[in-house]
Motif scaffolding. Sequence first.
Motif, PDB file in Angstrom:
ATOM      1  N   VAL A  58     -51.937 -10.074 -42.188  1.00 32.58           N
ATOM      2  CA  VAL A  58     -52.829 -10.582 -41.144  1.00 32.58           C
ATOM      3  C   VAL A  58     -53.646 -11.759 -41.673  1.00 32.58           C
ATOM      4  O   VAL A  58     -53.767 -12.793 -41.010  1.00 32.58           O
ATOM      5  N   LYS A  59     -54.190 -11.617 -42.869  1.00 32.75           N
ATOM      6  CA  LYS A  59     -55.038 -12.684 -43.414  1.00 32.75           C
ATOM      7  C   LYS A  59     -54.243 -13.971 -43.651  1.00 32.75           C
ATOM      8  O   LYS A  59     -54.659 -15.051 -43.244  1.00 32.75           O
ATOM      9  N   ASN A  60     -53.084 -13.858 -44.289  1.00 23.62           N
ATOM     10  CA  ASN A  60     -52.332 -15.043 -44.688  1.00 23.62           C
ATOM     11  C   ASN A  60     -51.477 -15.641 -43.573  1.00 23.62           C
ATOM     12  O   ASN A  60     -51.405 -16.858 -43.440  1.00 23.62           O
ATOM     13  N   GLU A  61     -50.821 -14.807 -42.781  1.00 27.13           N
ATOM     14  CA  GLU A  61     -49.860 -15.337 -41.816  1.00 27.13           C
ATOM     15  C   GLU A  61     -50.408 -15.471 -40.402  1.00 27.13           C
ATOM     16  O   GLU A  61     -49.924 -16.302 -39.647  1.00 27.13           O
ATOM     17  N   ILE A  62     -51.374 -14.667 -40.033  1.00 25.89           N
ATOM     18  CA  ILE A  62     -51.904 -14.738 -38.667  1.00 25.89           C
ATOM     19  C   ILE A  62     -53.206 -15.523 -38.636  1.00 25.89           C
ATOM     20  O   ILE A  62     -53.392 -16.394 -37.795  1.00 25.89           O
TER      21      ILE A  62
END
Length: 156
Positions: A58-62
Motif C-alpha cells: 500500500v505504501k509503495n505502490e498505491i
Amino acid sequence: VFYPQPKVDSALVGLHFLGPTKLRERLVGVSPTDLRRVVTTAFRQRRKTIRNGLKKFVKNEICHGDAEEAQQLLNAEPLPLPAIVAKARDDGDTFAQSQELPKDWGTKRPEELSPGQFVELTRLLLGPKVDDGTMNIDEGLPLGSKVWRKLKHGSN
C-alpha cells in the motif's frame, strides 16, 4: 472394495468455472490483475495480519511512499457494497452473501477472508476501474486469459 479397509480420509473437490459475464459481475469493476496482486501480497506472509502483510504494498505502490496516506487507507472502514452485489445477495447468491468486508478486516489473517471479501478489499485499496452499477457488464474490463497463471521467469 478393499480388504482390510484402508484407514484413509479422502475428499472430492469440485470446480465451477464462470463465464466472462458472471465473472465481471462478481468483480464489480475490480481489475483481475489488481485482485491478483492483492491476494498474492496478502498470502505472501500468511501468518501476518492483512494490515501488516499489505503495509509495504500500500505504501509503495498505491500511496507512492506517503506513509500517512497508507496508514489511513489501511485503517479505512469497508466501502458499502455496490448495488449489483446487494441485489445478488438478496437474490440468494452465495458468493455475494460472503462478500461484505468485516469492519475489523485489518486484524484478520488472509486465510480468514472469503474470495468475495478479497474482491471488496481490492476495491477498497485500489478502487473500481469502471462504474459499479450503471455500466453494461459485457463491456467491462478485459479479463485476460492468463491472469491466474504463474508468470514467466523473474516477473511478479
